[in-house]
Scaffold this active site. Structure first.
Site, mmCIF file in Angstrom:
data_model
loop_
_atom_site.group_PDB
_atom_site.id
_atom_site.type_symbol
_atom_site.label_atom_id
_atom_site.label_comp_id
_atom_site.label_asym_id
_atom_site.label_seq_id
_atom_site.Cartn_x
_atom_site.Cartn_y
_atom_site.Cartn_z
ATOM 1 N N GLU A 33 24.068 -18.259 4.765
ATOM 2 C CA GLU A 33 23.587 -17.013 4.170
ATOM 3 C C GLU A 33 24.545 -15.861 4.522
ATOM 4 O O GLU A 33 24.862 -15.020 3.667
ATOM 5 C CB GLU A 33 22.158 -16.738 4.656
ATOM 6 C CG GLU A 33 21.545 -15.421 4.227
ATOM 7 C CD GLU A 33 21.465 -15.230 2.703
ATOM 8 O OE1 GLU A 33 21.689 -16.184 1.945
ATOM 9 O OE2 GLU A 33 21.190 -14.094 2.292
ATOM 10 N N LYS B 23 26.503 -13.658 1.770
ATOM 11 C CA LYS B 23 26.413 -12.185 1.694
ATOM 12 C C LYS B 23 27.818 -11.591 1.649
ATOM 13 O O LYS B 23 28.115 -10.721 0.843
ATOM 14 C CB LYS B 23 25.687 -11.586 2.916
ATOM 15 C CG LYS B 23 24.216 -11.681 2.992
ATOM 16 C CD LYS B 23 23.434 -10.943 1.963
ATOM 17 C CE LYS B 23 23.313 -11.693 0.677
ATOM 18 N NZ LYS B 23 22.289 -12.623 0.467
ATOM 19 N N LYS C 246 21.113 -9.951 -11.020
ATOM 20 C CA LYS C 246 19.997 -10.070 -10.076
ATOM 21 C C LYS C 246 19.150 -11.307 -10.375
ATOM 22 O O LYS C 246 18.693 -11.994 -9.481
ATOM 23 C CB LYS C 246 19.143 -8.797 -10.125
ATOM 24 C CG LYS C 246 18.010 -8.764 -9.128
ATOM 25 C CD LYS C 246 18.518 -8.651 -7.697
ATOM 26 C CE LYS C 246 17.426 -8.845 -6.663
ATOM 27 N NZ LYS C 246 17.973 -9.258 -5.359
ATOM 28 N N ASN D 140 -2.344 2.595 5.865
ATOM 29 C CA ASN D 140 -1.378 1.516 5.590
ATOM 30 C C ASN D 140 -1.150 0.769 6.889
ATOM 31 O O ASN D 140 -0.984 1.401 7.934
ATOM 32 C CB ASN D 140 -0.019 2.077 5.139
ATOM 33 C CG ASN D 140 -0.031 2.502 3.699
ATOM 34 O OD1 ASN D 140 -1.047 2.361 3.024
ATOM 35 N ND2 ASN D 140 1.088 3.016 3.235
ATOM 36 N N GLY D 141 -1.088 -0.542 6.817
ATOM 37 C CA GLY D 141 -0.811 -1.325 8.019
ATOM 38 C C GLY D 141 -1.950 -2.274 8.312
ATOM 39 O O GLY D 141 -2.736 -2.630 7.424
ATOM 40 N N TRP E 218 -2.847 -2.858 -1.676
ATOM 41 C CA TRP E 218 -2.465 -4.253 -1.955
ATOM 42 C C TRP E 218 -3.344 -5.090 -1.032
ATOM 43 O O TRP E 218 -3.226 -5.008 0.190
ATOM 44 C CB TRP E 218 -0.984 -4.435 -1.629
ATOM 45 C CG TRP E 218 -0.494 -5.837 -1.763
ATOM 46 C CD1 TRP E 218 -0.793 -6.907 -0.973
ATOM 47 C CD2 TRP E 218 0.422 -6.332 -2.738
ATOM 48 N NE1 TRP E 218 -0.134 -8.026 -1.393
ATOM 49 C CE2 TRP E 218 0.615 -7.703 -2.471
ATOM 50 C CE3 TRP E 218 1.087 -5.741 -3.810
ATOM 51 C CZ2 TRP E 218 1.461 -8.496 -3.236
ATOM 52 C CZ3 TRP E 218 1.931 -6.544 -4.564
ATOM 53 C CH2 TRP E 218 2.108 -7.908 -4.285
ATOM 54 N N CYS F 271 0.810 -1.221 0.000
ATOM 55 C CA CYS F 271 0.000 0.000 0.000
ATOM 56 C C CYS F 271 0.844 1.271 0.000
ATOM 57 O O CYS F 271 1.971 1.274 0.472
ATOM 58 C CB CYS F 271 -0.883 0.013 1.241
ATOM 59 S SG CYS F 271 -1.938 -1.420 1.342
ATOM 60 N N GLU G 22 29.714 -12.356 -1.714
ATOM 61 C CA GLU G 22 29.119 -11.667 -2.871
ATOM 62 C C GLU G 22 29.573 -10.223 -2.991
ATOM 63 O O GLU G 22 29.862 -9.747 -4.082
ATOM 64 C CB GLU G 22 27.590 -11.605 -2.702
ATOM 65 C CG GLU G 22 26.825 -12.758 -3.226
ATOM 66 C CD GLU G 22 25.331 -12.496 -3.053
ATOM 67 O OE1 GLU G 22 24.641 -12.460 -4.065
ATOM 68 O OE2 GLU G 22 24.870 -12.331 -1.907
ATOM 69 N N ARG H 47 5.767 -0.251 -5.713
ATOM 70 C CA ARG H 47 5.569 -1.115 -4.554
ATOM 71 C C ARG H 47 4.524 -2.209 -4.826
ATOM 72 O O ARG H 47 4.407 -3.147 -4.048
ATOM 73 C CB ARG H 47 5.119 -0.278 -3.355
ATOM 74 C CG ARG H 47 6.188 0.675 -2.863
ATOM 75 C CD ARG H 47 5.631 1.629 -1.844
ATOM 76 N NE ARG H 47 5.023 0.933 -0.719
ATOM 77 C CZ ARG H 47 5.689 0.424 0.303
ATOM 78 N NH1 ARG H 47 6.992 0.537 0.330
ATOM 79 N NH2 ARG H 47 5.073 -0.184 1.274
ATOM 80 N N HIS I 208 35.858 -32.132 11.921
ATOM 81 C CA HIS I 208 35.954 -33.131 10.851
ATOM 82 C C HIS I 208 36.736 -32.618 9.659
ATOM 83 O O HIS I 208 36.669 -33.186 8.574
ATOM 84 C CB HIS I 208 34.545 -33.578 10.439
ATOM 85 C CG HIS I 208 33.785 -34.183 11.573
ATOM 86 N ND1 HIS I 208 34.129 -35.387 12.136
ATOM 87 C CD2 HIS I 208 32.738 -33.719 12.295
ATOM 88 C CE1 HIS I 208 33.309 -35.661 13.147
ATOM 89 N NE2 HIS I 208 32.458 -34.642 13.253
HETATM 90 O O1 M6R Z 1 15.449 -15.113 -7.723
HETATM 91 P P1 M6R Z 1 15.939 -16.315 -6.969
HETATM 92 O O2 M6R Z 1 15.588 -16.254 -5.533
HETATM 93 O O3 M6R Z 1 15.499 -17.601 -7.568
HETATM 94 O O4 M6R Z 1 17.515 -16.224 -7.063
HETATM 95 C C1 M6R Z 1 18.324 -17.240 -6.565
HETATM 96 C C2 M6R Z 1 19.736 -16.769 -6.388
HETATM 97 O O5 M6R Z 1 20.294 -16.423 -7.628
HETATM 98 C C3 M6R Z 1 19.825 -15.567 -5.452
HETATM 99 O O6 M6R Z 1 19.259 -15.853 -4.214
HETATM 100 C C4 M6R Z 1 21.307 -15.156 -5.227
HETATM 101 O O7 M6R Z 1 21.963 -16.144 -4.527
HETATM 102 C C5 M6R Z 1 21.364 -13.818 -4.498
HETATM 103 N N1 M6R Z 1 22.111 -12.881 -5.247
HETATM 104 C C6 M6R Z 1 22.005 -13.906 -3.178
HETATM 105 O O8 M6R Z 1 22.161 -12.685 -2.549
#
Ligand code: M6R
Length: 600
Positions: free
Chosen positions: A476, A480, A595, A99-100, A75, A2, A483, A27, A499
């Site tokens: 994760e 991060k 992306k 909103n909310g 939304w 929203c 990357e 959005r 191990h």
């Molecule tokens: O759009 P998706 O979630 O399917 O994308 C999968 C991966 O390519 C995505 O999560 C990628 O690992 C990110 N860049 C991580 O930050």
């Protein structure tokens, strides 16, 4: 999600509101509406679908003389996307955009129904305007009635309210969802918006309202019912505005996780129950197993959820990287619910895995952020994560919303299968409801990661370690960091150190240890002690002080491990980002990455 806009001044109100809503279009929304006022004359326009439909309905009034107006893009959460459910909502003489979510709307509605109020929509918003009129009818004091209304609401709500009982004024309040009030460039002009993009070029000074702050504005005066506000200078560039004043989209997206997770839970967690309107409870008929396929960050969210599906729903669950799954000649049986998780809905490997499962006759479900993406078109069922557009290549809010959807789903399945006692289910839902607050970035914590980041710009590698759901979180965290900083980082289950990986331990190996209080603390502690004994540099993230830490990031004492999970997630995201910034890297567009990965 929203969006809100409001205008009071001498320009063309309709045009300003429509252009403002256009800026919020990214959005996502499914209907839009305006209420336009001139003294006691009020006109309301609503349209389903794109803003163009609303523009079409208002085209004959484009040269109008309305002094003020409020607008909204909706939304759907409470109630389907229909014109009746679109905002603004009205009582007898007042109009509101919101909103909310009003958590106690049902109690309020029941009480108002008994007092003769009639409701025409299925929304929680409509109760606010009726409550306002109910109170005002008794005391005939709109300002006090507005304050009393606010004091009776629970939940997240940013609202603009206009009323014939006090024409030529806009009442406003912010709690949870964002709201900005700005002084226009012209004299006697004020604007409102739920993010600063609609205000750029029209105003320079604005108040980014704090939670619990509201007021009323007329052409002559802006009155705020609190001292808790400061004027800020609005950005001048739209690009900057789209970042809401943050340095990078990634930072903005980390900061908006609290809000998008609230959006993600809207209508799904209510009255202490989990519901998904988009799927049928028969989805589990004949199902003995869940298989999840995904890539990258989405794979990590899926891995975390496997603990939850087994622990809470008592359904066997395994997770596979989509690119591996495709070529292993997997055994597919139709007692398996096949779930894919993807931010974009376009990742080639995940999409192909989904098609394979569908062709084999399995029931399929996609957890996705992008409606009408390829995966949502292929899967039998879709649950949208409602994270809004994610621009940073490094996923942040996609991960938090995916994990929340999957946690909700595991609880929904637990309800269907009666696999948890009522008390345990309630306890889980209570914890889940706190996630949006936990995700709100704490300034001190951000500052701490900024200061610590200078010590982690070199070294031969990072170990991110954790157990249980904190193992996928460690993965994760490592993803991060690698990357966007291009430093070598690996995630491990902390019990696995001895191990093999511990052979790498020395002072130049940085261990980021996830040490939650509510999940296997003593076990992780022993694993970290082993690394410390071999001189690895330890940065522990925990609510409990750990004497062997070289660096310590203290998190809050929480009573559920998933709340610790989400707080630590924010710490990991911020730490990677601050390291990347110090290294001078392009945080939003890291080298070699895209992306959306639409090739195998
Ligand atoms: O759009 P998706 O979630 O399917 O994308 C999968 C991966 O390519 C995505 O999560 C990628 O690992 C990110 N860049 C991580 O930050």
């Amino acid at each position: 999600m929203c969006g809100i806009v409001g205008y009071l001044g001498n320009k063309n109100t309709t045009k300003i509101l429509l252009e403002g809503l256009k800026e919020l279009e990214y959005r996502g929304y499914d209907s839009a509406g305006l209420a336009l006022l001139n003294g006691e004359d009020i006109e309301v326009y609503k349209a389903l679908g794109k803003l163009e439909n609303l523009r079409e309905k208002t085209k004959n009034i484009l040269n109008n003389s309305f002094e003020l107006g409020i607008g909204h893009t909706r939304w759907a959460t409470h109630g389907k996307p229909t014109e009746l459910n679109a905002h603004p909502h009205s009582g007898q003489y007042s109009y509101i955009v919101h909103n909310g979510i009003i958590e106690n709307y049902k109690e309020i509605k029941d009480s108002l129904l008994l007092q003769g109020h009639k409701f025409i929509s299925q929304t929680d918003t409509e109760v606010i305007v009726h409550l306002f009129e109910n109170i005002n009818n008794k005391i005939n004091d709109p300002k006090q009635a507005f304050k009393d209304t606010i004091s009776k609401l629970k939940g997240a709500f940013s609202i603009l309210l206009v009323t014939k009982a006090d024409p030529n004024k806009i009442y406003f309040f912010k709690n949870g969802s964002p709201l900005i009030v700005a002084k226009g460039n012209e004299k006697q002009e004020f604007l409102f918006a739920s993010s600063d993009a609609p205000l750029i070029g029209l105003a320079q000074n604005a108040i980014y309202l704090e939670d619990g702050v509201g007021g009323v504005v007329s052409k002559e005066e802006l009155e705020i019912f609190s001292d808790n506000y400061i004027w800020s200078i609005l950005p001048t560039s739209k690009q900057f505005a789209q970042k809401n004043g943050h340095r990078f989209f990634m930072e903005k997206e980390i900061y908006e996780q609290g809000d998008v997770v609230s959006d993600c839970m809207l209508g799904r967690v209510k009255d202490n129950e989990i519901n998904f309107d988009e799927i049928d409870s028969s989805i589990l008929d004949g199902i003995n197993e869940i298989k999840i396929c995904a890539c990258g960050t989405s794979y990590h969210a899926s891995m975390a959820s496997a603990y939850l599906f087994e622990r809470l729903s008592k359904i066997r669950c395994n997770v596979e990287i989509a690119s591996e799954f495709r070529y292993k000649e997997p055994l597919l049986t139709n007692d398996t619910l096949f779930i894919v998780v993807s931010q974009s809905g376009e990742t080639a490997d995940t999409l192909e895995a989904l098609k394979m499962a569908k062709n084999a006759g399995l029931k399929t479900l996609v957890v996705c952020n992008v409606n009408n993406s390829s995966m949502t078109r292929v899967a039998n069922n879709t649950i949208l994560t409602r994270a809004g557009i994610e621009k940073g290549v490094a996923s942040t809010k996609a991960f938090s919303t995916q994990t929340v959807v999957l946690w909700m789903l595991s609880l929904y399945f637990a309800k269907i299968k009666s696999s948890l006692s009522k008390e345990l289910l309630q306890k889980e839902i209570q914890a889940l409801s706190q996630v949006p607050k936990v995700l709100v970035v704490n300034n001190k914590l951000h500052e701490k990661t900024r200061r610590l980041s200078k010590r982690y710009l070199h070294g031969h590698g990072f170990f991110f370690i954790g157990r249980d759901v904190f193992y996928p979180l460690a993965l994760e965290g490592a993803l991060k960091l690698k990357e966007i900083s291009y430093l070598h980082a690996e995630g491990y289950p902390s019990g696995e150190m001895k191990h093999g990986p511990i052979a790498l331990a020395d002072p130049e190996l940085f261990t980021i240890a996830l040490m939650p209080k509510n999940s296997l603390y003593e076990k992780v502690k022993s694993n970290v002690e082993e690394l410390s004994a071999r001189d690895s540099t330890i940065c522990s993230i925990s609510p409990l002080h750990f004497e062997l830490s070289d660096d310590f990031i203290k998190t809050n004492d929480r009573d559920h491990y998933m709340l610790e999970f989400f707080e630590m997630l924010v710490v990991l995201q911020l730490l990677s980002m601050e390291i990347s910034i110090r290294l001078g890297n392009d945080v939003d567009m890291p080298r070699n990455l895209a992306k959306s990965v639409t090739v195998e």
